[in-house]
Design an enzyme around this catalytic site. Structure first.
Site, PDB file in Angstrom:
ATOM      1  N   SER A   1       0.805  -1.216   0.000  1.00  0.00           N
ATOM      2  CA  SER A   1       0.000   0.000   0.000  1.00  0.00           C
ATOM      3  C   SER A   1       0.841   1.270   0.000  1.00  0.00           C
ATOM      4  O   SER A   1       0.379   2.314  -0.430  1.00  0.00           O
ATOM      5  CB  SER A   1      -0.939   0.011   1.209  1.00  0.00           C
ATOM      6  OG  SER A   1      -0.200  -0.123   2.402  1.00  0.00           O
TER       7      SER A   1
ATOM      8  N   ASP B   1      -2.853   8.456   7.746  1.00  0.00           N
ATOM      9  CA  ASP B   1      -3.770   7.612   8.523  1.00  0.00           C
ATOM     10  C   ASP B   1      -2.921   6.878   9.558  1.00  0.00           C
ATOM     11  O   ASP B   1      -1.819   7.330   9.875  1.00  0.00           O
ATOM     12  CB  ASP B   1      -4.585   6.686   7.592  1.00  0.00           C
ATOM     13  CG  ASP B   1      -3.713   5.751   6.765  1.00  0.00           C
ATOM     14  OD1 ASP B   1      -2.559   5.482   7.162  1.00  0.00           O
ATOM     15  OD2 ASP B   1      -4.193   5.271   5.720  1.00  0.00           O
TER      16      ASP B   1
ATOM     17  N   HIS C   1      -0.007   4.954   7.035  1.00  0.00           N
ATOM     18  CA  HIS C   1       0.606   5.509   5.828  1.00  0.00           C
ATOM     19  C   HIS C   1       1.021   6.958   6.011  1.00  0.00           C
ATOM     20  O   HIS C   1       0.253   7.754   6.545  1.00  0.00           O
ATOM     21  CB  HIS C   1      -0.379   5.406   4.656  1.00  0.00           C
ATOM     22  CG  HIS C   1      -0.832   4.001   4.426  1.00  0.00           C
ATOM     23  ND1 HIS C   1      -2.052   3.547   4.842  1.00  0.00           N
ATOM     24  CD2 HIS C   1      -0.199   2.965   3.860  1.00  0.00           C
ATOM     25  CE1 HIS C   1      -2.159   2.268   4.518  1.00  0.00           C
ATOM     26  NE2 HIS C   1      -1.046   1.886   3.935  1.00  0.00           N
TER      27      HIS C   1
END
Ligand SMILES: *[C@@H]1O[C@H](CO)[C@@H](O)[C@H](O)[C@H]1NC(C)=O
Ligand SMILES: *[C@@H]1O[C@H](CO)[C@@H](O)[C@H](O)[C@H]1NC(C)=O
Ligand SMILES: *[C@@H]1O[C@H](CO)[C@@H](O)[C@H](O)[C@H]1NC(C)=O
Ligand SMILES: *[C@@H]1O[C@H](CO)[C@@H](O)[C@H](O)[C@H]1NC(C)=O
Ligand SMILES: *[C@@H]1O[C@H](CO)[C@@H](O)[C@H](O)[C@H]1NC(C)=O
Length: 353
Positions: A41, A316, A319
Protein backbone atom coordinates in the site's frame (compact mmCIF):
# COMPACT_ATOMS: atom_id res chain seq x y z
CA UNK A 1 12.20 13.11 21.63
CA UNK A 2 13.45 9.55 21.65
CA UNK A 3 10.32 8.41 19.91
CA UNK A 4 10.66 11.03 17.24
CA UNK A 5 14.19 9.99 16.49
CA UNK A 6 13.17 6.39 16.14
CA UNK A 7 10.68 7.33 13.51
CA UNK A 8 13.45 7.94 11.03
CA UNK A 9 13.29 4.27 10.34
CA UNK A 10 9.61 4.25 9.64
CA UNK A 11 9.54 3.61 5.95
CA UNK A 12 6.95 2.63 3.47
CA UNK A 13 7.17 -0.93 2.32
CA UNK A 14 7.20 -1.12 -1.38
CA UNK A 15 9.08 -2.72 -4.11
CA UNK A 16 10.01 -1.04 -7.30
CA UNK A 17 11.69 -1.85 -10.42
CA UNK A 18 13.29 0.04 -13.26
CA UNK A 19 13.80 -1.42 -16.62
CA UNK A 20 15.62 -0.66 -19.77
CA UNK A 21 12.83 -1.06 -22.23
CA UNK A 22 12.45 0.47 -25.60
CA UNK A 23 13.90 3.91 -26.04
CA UNK A 24 11.36 6.34 -27.13
CA UNK A 25 13.40 9.07 -28.83
CA UNK A 26 11.23 12.13 -28.32
CA UNK A 27 10.86 14.38 -25.27
CA UNK A 28 13.32 15.09 -22.47
CA UNK A 29 14.65 11.69 -21.55
CA UNK A 30 14.16 10.37 -18.05
CA UNK A 31 17.29 9.07 -16.29
CA UNK A 32 16.23 5.48 -16.89
CA UNK A 33 14.20 4.19 -19.82
CA UNK A 34 11.57 2.66 -17.59
CA UNK A 35 10.66 1.95 -14.03
CA UNK A 36 8.64 -0.91 -12.55
CA UNK A 37 7.29 -0.79 -9.03
CA UNK A 38 6.42 -3.75 -6.81
CA UNK A 39 5.16 -3.28 -3.33
CA UNK A 40 2.31 -2.82 -0.95
CA UNK A 41 0.00 0.00 0.00
CA UNK A 42 2.91 2.36 0.44
CA UNK A 43 3.33 2.26 -3.34
CA UNK A 44 -0.10 1.16 -4.58
CA UNK A 45 -1.70 3.74 -6.86
CA UNK A 46 -5.03 2.13 -7.58
CA UNK A 47 -4.52 -1.59 -8.22
CA UNK A 48 -6.97 -2.60 -5.49
CA UNK A 49 -9.77 -0.25 -6.50
CA UNK A 50 -11.89 -2.89 -8.14
CA UNK A 51 -11.08 -5.72 -5.75
CA UNK A 52 -13.40 -6.81 -3.01
CA UNK A 53 -10.97 -5.88 -0.24
CA UNK A 54 -10.70 -3.72 2.83
CA UNK A 55 -7.29 -2.57 1.61
CA UNK A 56 -8.42 0.11 -0.82
CA UNK A 57 -8.81 3.84 -0.51
CA UNK A 58 -10.48 5.26 -3.61
CA UNK A 59 -12.53 7.61 -1.48
CA UNK A 60 -12.06 10.99 0.21
CA UNK A 61 -10.21 12.22 2.16
CA UNK A 62 -7.56 10.11 0.34
CA UNK A 63 -6.25 12.12 -2.58
CA UNK A 64 -7.62 15.38 -1.18
CA UNK A 65 -4.47 17.18 -2.40
CA UNK A 66 -3.90 15.09 -5.53
CA UNK A 67 -4.97 16.76 -8.78
CA UNK A 68 -7.13 13.80 -9.81
CA UNK A 69 -8.59 13.35 -6.33
CA UNK A 70 -8.86 9.87 -4.80
CA UNK A 71 -7.05 7.41 -7.11
CA UNK A 72 -6.35 4.59 -4.69
CA UNK A 73 -3.12 6.10 -3.35
CA UNK A 74 -2.81 5.63 0.41
CA UNK A 75 -1.93 9.27 1.00
CA UNK A 76 -3.41 12.75 0.92
CA UNK A 77 -1.48 13.30 -2.31
CA UNK A 78 1.56 11.41 -3.71
CA UNK A 79 3.16 8.26 -2.38
CA UNK A 80 6.91 7.88 -2.06
CA UNK A 81 7.32 6.13 -5.41
CA UNK A 82 5.46 8.91 -7.20
CA UNK A 83 8.08 11.32 -5.91
CA UNK A 84 10.94 9.06 -7.03
CA UNK A 85 9.35 8.81 -10.48
CA UNK A 86 9.41 12.63 -10.58
CA UNK A 87 13.07 12.73 -9.51
CA UNK A 88 13.94 10.26 -12.25
CA UNK A 89 12.57 12.72 -14.77
CA UNK A 90 9.46 10.92 -15.99
CA UNK A 91 6.65 13.14 -17.17
CA UNK A 92 3.91 10.89 -15.83
CA UNK A 93 3.48 8.60 -12.85
CA UNK A 94 3.63 4.88 -13.61
CA UNK A 95 0.18 3.56 -14.44
CA UNK A 96 -1.33 0.97 -12.08
CA UNK A 97 -1.19 -2.40 -13.82
CA UNK A 98 -4.94 -2.73 -13.37
CA UNK A 99 -5.35 0.03 -15.94
CA UNK A 100 -2.07 -0.05 -17.89
CA UNK A 101 -2.31 -0.98 -21.51
CA UNK A 102 -0.75 -0.46 -24.89
CA UNK A 103 2.67 1.03 -25.32
CA UNK A 104 2.52 2.94 -22.05
CA UNK A 105 3.60 -0.21 -20.22
CA UNK A 106 6.99 -0.01 -21.91
CA UNK A 107 7.95 2.94 -19.72
CA UNK A 108 7.00 1.22 -16.52
CA UNK A 109 4.09 -0.08 -14.53
CA UNK A 110 3.13 0.03 -10.89
CA UNK A 111 2.26 -3.46 -9.62
CA UNK A 112 2.03 -2.52 -5.95
CA UNK A 113 -1.04 -3.73 -4.12
CA UNK A 114 -2.22 -2.76 -0.66
CA UNK A 115 -1.66 -5.59 1.86
CA UNK A 116 0.70 -7.58 -0.41
CA UNK A 117 3.77 -9.30 1.04
CA UNK A 118 6.64 -11.53 0.01
CA UNK A 119 4.76 -14.56 1.16
CA UNK A 120 1.84 -15.50 -0.99
CA UNK A 121 -0.54 -15.76 1.93
CA UNK A 122 0.33 -12.44 3.61
CA UNK A 123 -2.59 -10.07 3.54
CA UNK A 124 -4.98 -12.79 2.40
CA UNK A 125 -7.41 -11.94 5.13
CA UNK A 126 -7.57 -8.49 3.54
CA UNK A 127 -7.34 -9.63 -0.10
CA UNK A 128 -4.58 -8.25 -2.26
CA UNK A 129 -2.97 -8.80 -5.61
CA UNK A 130 -0.30 -10.82 -3.90
CA UNK A 131 3.25 -10.98 -5.02
CA UNK A 132 3.37 -14.05 -7.21
CA UNK A 133 0.33 -12.94 -9.07
CA UNK A 134 1.83 -9.67 -10.04
CA UNK A 135 5.19 -11.08 -10.86
CA UNK A 136 3.34 -13.38 -13.21
CA UNK A 137 1.58 -10.49 -14.80
CA UNK A 138 4.84 -8.61 -15.00
CA UNK A 139 6.36 -11.50 -16.87
CA UNK A 140 3.65 -11.40 -19.45
CA UNK A 141 4.19 -7.70 -19.89
CA UNK A 142 7.92 -8.13 -20.14
CA UNK A 143 7.45 -10.39 -23.12
CA UNK A 144 5.87 -7.46 -24.81
CA UNK A 145 8.46 -5.04 -23.58
CA UNK A 146 11.45 -7.17 -24.60
CA UNK A 147 13.11 -5.54 -21.66
CA UNK A 148 16.84 -5.61 -21.39
CA UNK A 149 17.41 -4.15 -18.01
CA UNK A 150 15.30 -3.46 -15.05
CA UNK A 151 15.75 -1.54 -11.90
CA UNK A 152 13.79 -3.01 -9.14
CA UNK A 153 13.37 -1.51 -5.81
CA UNK A 154 11.69 -2.74 -2.74
CA UNK A 155 10.67 -0.36 -0.02
CA UNK A 156 9.31 -1.48 3.23
CA UNK A 157 7.51 0.81 5.40
CA UNK A 158 4.74 -0.02 7.60
CA UNK A 159 2.47 -2.61 8.49
CA UNK A 160 0.15 -2.96 5.66
CA UNK A 161 3.03 -3.38 3.39
CA UNK A 162 5.14 -5.67 1.48
CA UNK A 163 7.62 -6.99 3.93
CA UNK A 164 5.73 -5.23 6.61
CA UNK A 165 2.69 -7.23 5.62
CA UNK A 166 4.65 -10.41 6.08
CA UNK A 167 4.86 -9.36 9.70
CA UNK A 168 1.80 -7.27 10.44
CA UNK A 169 -0.60 -9.18 8.26
CA UNK A 170 0.93 -12.57 8.88
CA UNK A 171 3.49 -13.38 11.60
CA UNK A 172 1.80 -11.19 14.19
CA UNK A 173 -1.70 -12.39 13.40
CA UNK A 174 -1.66 -15.91 14.89
CA UNK A 175 -5.45 -16.12 14.64
CA UNK A 176 -5.11 -16.29 10.85
CA UNK A 177 -1.59 -17.50 10.17
CA UNK A 178 0.56 -20.22 11.71
CA UNK A 179 3.95 -18.81 10.72
CA UNK A 180 4.67 -17.69 14.28
CA UNK A 181 4.13 -21.27 15.45
CA UNK A 182 6.21 -22.74 12.64
CA UNK A 183 9.19 -20.38 12.82
CA UNK A 184 11.20 -18.53 15.42
CA UNK A 185 11.71 -14.83 14.55
CA UNK A 186 15.20 -15.64 13.24
CA UNK A 187 13.94 -18.51 11.11
CA UNK A 188 11.10 -16.41 9.77
CA UNK A 189 13.47 -13.62 8.72
CA UNK A 190 15.64 -16.23 6.99
CA UNK A 191 12.65 -17.76 5.20
CA UNK A 192 11.46 -14.34 4.01
CA UNK A 193 14.88 -13.36 2.72
CA UNK A 194 15.16 -16.69 0.92
CA UNK A 195 11.78 -16.21 -0.76
CA UNK A 196 12.62 -12.62 -1.57
CA UNK A 197 15.90 -13.70 -3.11
CA UNK A 198 14.06 -16.21 -5.28
CA UNK A 199 11.60 -13.56 -6.48
CA UNK A 200 14.41 -11.15 -7.27
CA UNK A 201 16.13 -13.82 -9.34
CA UNK A 202 12.92 -14.46 -11.26
CA UNK A 203 12.87 -10.79 -12.18
CA UNK A 204 16.57 -10.92 -13.06
CA UNK A 205 15.78 -13.87 -15.28
CA UNK A 206 13.31 -11.65 -17.08
CA UNK A 207 15.88 -8.97 -17.74
CA UNK A 208 15.85 -6.80 -14.62
CA UNK A 209 19.33 -5.36 -14.07
CA UNK A 210 19.02 -2.54 -11.53
CA UNK A 211 17.33 -3.29 -8.25
CA UNK A 212 16.58 -1.01 -5.32
CA UNK A 213 15.54 -3.09 -2.33
CA UNK A 214 14.11 -1.31 0.67
CA UNK A 215 14.48 -2.49 4.25
CA UNK A 216 11.48 -2.67 6.55
CA UNK A 217 10.94 0.49 8.51
CA UNK A 218 10.06 0.69 12.16
CA UNK A 219 6.65 -0.85 11.75
CA UNK A 220 6.20 -0.78 15.52
CA UNK A 221 6.10 3.03 15.60
CA UNK A 222 2.92 3.47 13.57
CA UNK A 223 -0.15 4.68 15.44
CA UNK A 224 -1.91 1.50 14.33
CA UNK A 225 0.71 -0.83 15.82
CA UNK A 226 0.80 1.18 19.00
CA UNK A 227 -2.96 1.03 19.41
CA UNK A 228 -3.22 -2.70 18.60
CA UNK A 229 -0.25 -4.05 20.53
CA UNK A 230 0.46 -1.41 23.17
CA UNK A 231 4.02 -0.35 23.92
CA UNK A 232 4.53 -1.37 27.51
CA UNK A 233 6.06 2.02 28.27
CA UNK A 234 8.32 2.17 25.20
CA UNK A 235 7.73 4.82 22.53
CA UNK A 236 7.07 2.05 19.97
CA UNK A 237 6.09 -1.63 19.83
CA UNK A 238 9.55 -3.08 20.32
CA UNK A 239 8.84 -6.66 19.28
CA UNK A 240 7.64 -5.51 15.86
CA UNK A 241 10.68 -3.34 15.31
CA UNK A 242 13.18 -5.91 16.49
CA UNK A 243 11.64 -8.61 14.31
CA UNK A 244 11.76 -6.27 11.33
CA UNK A 245 15.39 -5.50 12.08
CA UNK A 246 16.16 -9.22 11.94
CA UNK A 247 14.92 -9.16 8.38
CA UNK A 248 16.91 -6.04 7.43
CA UNK A 249 20.07 -7.55 8.89
CA UNK A 250 19.69 -10.41 6.45
CA UNK A 251 18.67 -8.27 3.52
CA UNK A 252 21.89 -6.23 3.55
CA UNK A 253 24.17 -9.27 3.08
CA UNK A 254 21.78 -10.59 0.42
CA UNK A 255 22.28 -7.38 -1.56
CA UNK A 256 26.03 -7.85 -1.25
CA UNK A 257 25.83 -11.45 -2.40
CA UNK A 258 23.63 -10.60 -5.36
CA UNK A 259 26.09 -7.91 -6.46
CA UNK A 260 28.87 -10.49 -6.25
CA UNK A 261 27.04 -13.31 -7.98
CA UNK A 262 25.12 -11.47 -10.67
CA UNK A 263 27.82 -9.22 -12.02
CA UNK A 264 25.82 -7.83 -14.91
CA UNK A 265 23.21 -6.46 -12.49
CA UNK A 266 23.32 -3.82 -9.73
CA UNK A 267 21.55 -4.07 -6.41
CA UNK A 268 21.25 -1.57 -3.62
CA UNK A 269 19.78 -1.60 -0.13
CA UNK A 270 17.77 1.44 0.93
CA UNK A 271 16.41 2.53 4.26
CA UNK A 272 15.89 6.26 3.78
CA UNK A 273 15.37 8.59 6.72
CA UNK A 274 14.56 12.24 6.94
CA UNK A 275 17.07 14.26 8.94
CA UNK A 276 16.56 14.83 12.67
CA UNK A 277 15.91 18.51 12.03
CA UNK A 278 13.17 17.64 9.58
CA UNK A 279 11.58 15.26 12.02
CA UNK A 280 11.46 17.84 14.77
CA UNK A 281 9.08 19.97 12.77
CA UNK A 282 6.61 17.10 12.30
CA UNK A 283 3.78 15.80 14.43
CA UNK A 284 4.61 12.14 15.03
CA UNK A 285 2.13 11.09 17.68
CA UNK A 286 -1.19 11.44 15.93
CA UNK A 287 -2.78 10.84 12.57
CA UNK A 288 -3.95 13.61 10.26
CA UNK A 289 -7.26 11.99 9.37
CA UNK A 290 -9.84 10.41 11.62
CA UNK A 291 -9.12 6.67 11.50
CA UNK A 292 -11.53 3.73 11.62
CA UNK A 293 -11.89 2.74 7.96
CA UNK A 294 -10.52 -0.50 6.45
CA UNK A 295 -9.40 -2.73 9.29
CA UNK A 296 -9.33 0.29 11.63
CA UNK A 297 -6.11 1.76 10.26
CA UNK A 298 -7.52 3.78 7.35
CA UNK A 299 -9.28 7.14 7.24
CA UNK A 300 -13.02 7.19 7.80
CA UNK A 301 -14.79 7.77 4.49
CA UNK A 302 -15.54 11.45 3.85
CA UNK A 303 -14.10 12.52 7.20
CA UNK A 304 -12.44 15.90 7.44
CA UNK A 305 -8.63 15.62 7.75
CA UNK A 306 -6.29 18.02 9.54
CA UNK A 307 -5.60 21.25 7.68
CA UNK A 308 -1.82 21.38 8.31
CA UNK A 309 -1.12 18.17 6.40
CA UNK A 310 2.44 19.15 5.56
CA UNK A 311 3.35 18.91 9.26
CA UNK A 312 2.19 15.33 9.90
CA UNK A 313 4.21 12.15 9.49
CA UNK A 314 1.12 9.97 9.51
CA UNK A 315 -1.77 10.59 7.20
CA UNK A 316 -3.77 7.61 8.52
CA UNK A 317 -2.65 5.13 11.17
CA UNK A 318 -0.05 3.44 8.95
CA UNK A 319 0.61 5.51 5.83
CA UNK A 320 2.69 8.67 5.64
CA UNK A 321 1.56 12.02 4.30
CA UNK A 322 2.77 13.43 1.00
CA UNK A 323 5.14 15.68 2.95
CA UNK A 324 6.79 12.73 4.68
CA UNK A 325 6.88 10.70 1.46
CA UNK A 326 8.74 13.56 -0.18
CA UNK A 327 11.41 13.48 2.53
CA UNK A 328 11.76 9.70 2.27
CA UNK A 329 12.03 9.83 -1.49
CA UNK A 330 14.56 12.64 -1.39
CA UNK A 331 16.71 10.63 0.98
CA UNK A 332 16.47 7.45 -1.12
CA UNK A 333 17.38 9.42 -4.21
CA UNK A 334 20.21 11.60 -2.92
CA UNK A 335 21.52 10.48 0.43
CA UNK A 336 25.22 9.82 0.88
CA UNK A 337 24.69 8.03 4.18
CA UNK A 338 25.68 4.38 3.91
CA UNK A 339 23.11 3.39 6.50
CA UNK A 340 20.37 4.78 4.28
CA UNK A 341 21.66 3.67 0.88
CA UNK A 342 24.27 1.01 0.34
CA UNK A 343 26.20 0.79 -1.88
CA UNK A 344 24.30 3.32 -4.06
CA UNK A 345 21.57 5.90 -3.75
CA UNK A 346 18.96 5.85 -6.49
CA UNK A 347 20.49 8.74 -8.38
CA UNK A 348 23.78 6.87 -8.65
CA UNK A 349 22.11 3.55 -9.42
CA UNK A 350 20.22 5.16 -12.28
CA UNK A 351 23.48 6.47 -13.78
CA UNK A 352 25.46 3.23 -13.58
CA UNK A 353 26.20 1.52 -16.85
C1 LIG B 1 -1.50 -24.06 9.21
O1 LIG B 1 -2.64 -24.40 9.95
C2 LIG B 1 -3.70 -24.91 9.19
C3 LIG B 1 -4.85 -25.18 10.11
O2 LIG B 1 -4.96 -24.18 11.05
C4 LIG B 1 -3.30 -26.18 8.48
O3 LIG B 1 -4.34 -26.62 7.65
C5 LIG B 1 -2.09 -25.90 7.63
O4 LIG B 1 -1.62 -27.10 7.07
C6 LIG B 1 -1.00 -25.28 8.45
N1 LIG B 1 0.06 -24.90 7.55
C7 LIG B 1 1.27 -25.34 7.71
C8 LIG B 1 2.24 -24.93 6.65
O5 LIG B 1 1.60 -26.00 8.67
C1 LIG C 1 9.63 -11.17 17.68
O1 LIG C 1 8.28 -11.28 18.01
C2 LIG C 1 7.99 -12.25 18.98
C3 LIG C 1 6.50 -12.29 19.16
O2 LIG C 1 5.93 -13.01 18.13
C4 LIG C 1 8.65 -11.89 20.26
O3 LIG C 1 8.38 -12.89 21.22
C5 LIG C 1 10.14 -11.79 20.04
O4 LIG C 1 10.75 -11.33 21.21
C6 LIG C 1 10.45 -10.85 18.91
N1 LIG C 1 11.84 -11.00 18.58
C7 LIG C 1 12.69 -10.08 18.82
C8 LIG C 1 14.12 -10.34 18.44
O5 LIG C 1 12.36 -9.05 19.34
C1 LIG D 1 26.06 -16.75 -4.61
O1 LIG D 1 26.94 -17.73 -5.06
C2 LIG D 1 27.35 -18.63 -4.04
C3 LIG D 1 28.43 -19.53 -4.65
O2 LIG D 1 27.96 -20.13 -5.82
C4 LIG D 1 26.16 -19.40 -3.55
O3 LIG D 1 26.55 -20.29 -2.51
C5 LIG D 1 25.15 -18.42 -3.00
O4 LIG D 1 23.97 -19.09 -2.60
C6 LIG D 1 24.81 -17.39 -4.04
N1 LIG D 1 23.96 -16.38 -3.43
C7 LIG D 1 22.82 -15.98 -3.95
C8 LIG D 1 22.05 -14.95 -3.20
O5 LIG D 1 22.38 -16.42 -4.98
C1 LIG E 1 1.75 14.77 20.92
O1 LIG E 1 2.93 15.38 21.37
C2 LIG E 1 2.76 16.77 21.67
C3 LIG E 1 4.13 17.36 21.92
O2 LIG E 1 4.92 16.47 22.63
C4 LIG E 1 1.81 16.88 22.84
O3 LIG E 1 1.62 18.23 23.18
C5 LIG E 1 0.47 16.28 22.46
O4 LIG E 1 -0.40 16.27 23.56
C6 LIG E 1 0.66 14.85 21.98
N1 LIG E 1 -0.59 14.41 21.40
C7 LIG E 1 -1.11 13.22 21.65
C8 LIG E 1 -2.39 12.88 20.95
O5 LIG E 1 -0.56 12.41 22.40
C1 LIG F 1 26.61 13.46 -1.94
O1 LIG F 1 27.91 13.49 -2.47
C2 LIG F 1 28.00 14.15 -3.74
C3 LIG F 1 29.40 13.94 -4.29
O2 LIG F 1 30.34 14.19 -3.30
C4 LIG F 1 27.64 15.60 -3.57
O3 LIG F 1 27.70 16.28 -4.80
C5 LIG F 1 26.20 15.67 -3.03
O4 LIG F 1 25.87 17.01 -2.77
C6 LIG F 1 26.07 14.86 -1.75
N1 LIG F 1 24.66 14.78 -1.43
C7 LIG F 1 24.17 15.15 -0.28
C8 LIG F 1 22.71 14.98 -0.08
O5 LIG F 1 24.89 15.60 0.62
Amino acid sequence: MASKLKLFWMLPVSFLLLSNCLHNGANAAPQVPCYFIFGDSLSDNGNNNNLKTLAKVNYLPYGIDFPEGPTGRFSNDRNMQDVIVEYLGFQNYMPPFARAQGRSILKGVNYASGSAGIRDESGKQLVCVCVYIYIYIFQKHSLLAQSVSIFLSFTLTKETSFLSNDYINNYFVPEFYNTSRQYTPEQYAAVLVEQYSHQIKVLYGHGARKFALYGIGLIGCTPYAISVYGTNGSPCVDKLNTNATLFNERLMPLVKELNTNLTDAKFTYLNPSPSPQDVLSFVTNSTCCEVGGGGGELCVRNSKPCSDRSRFVFWDAVHPTDAWNELLAESAYRTNSTSEAHPFNIQTLAKLK
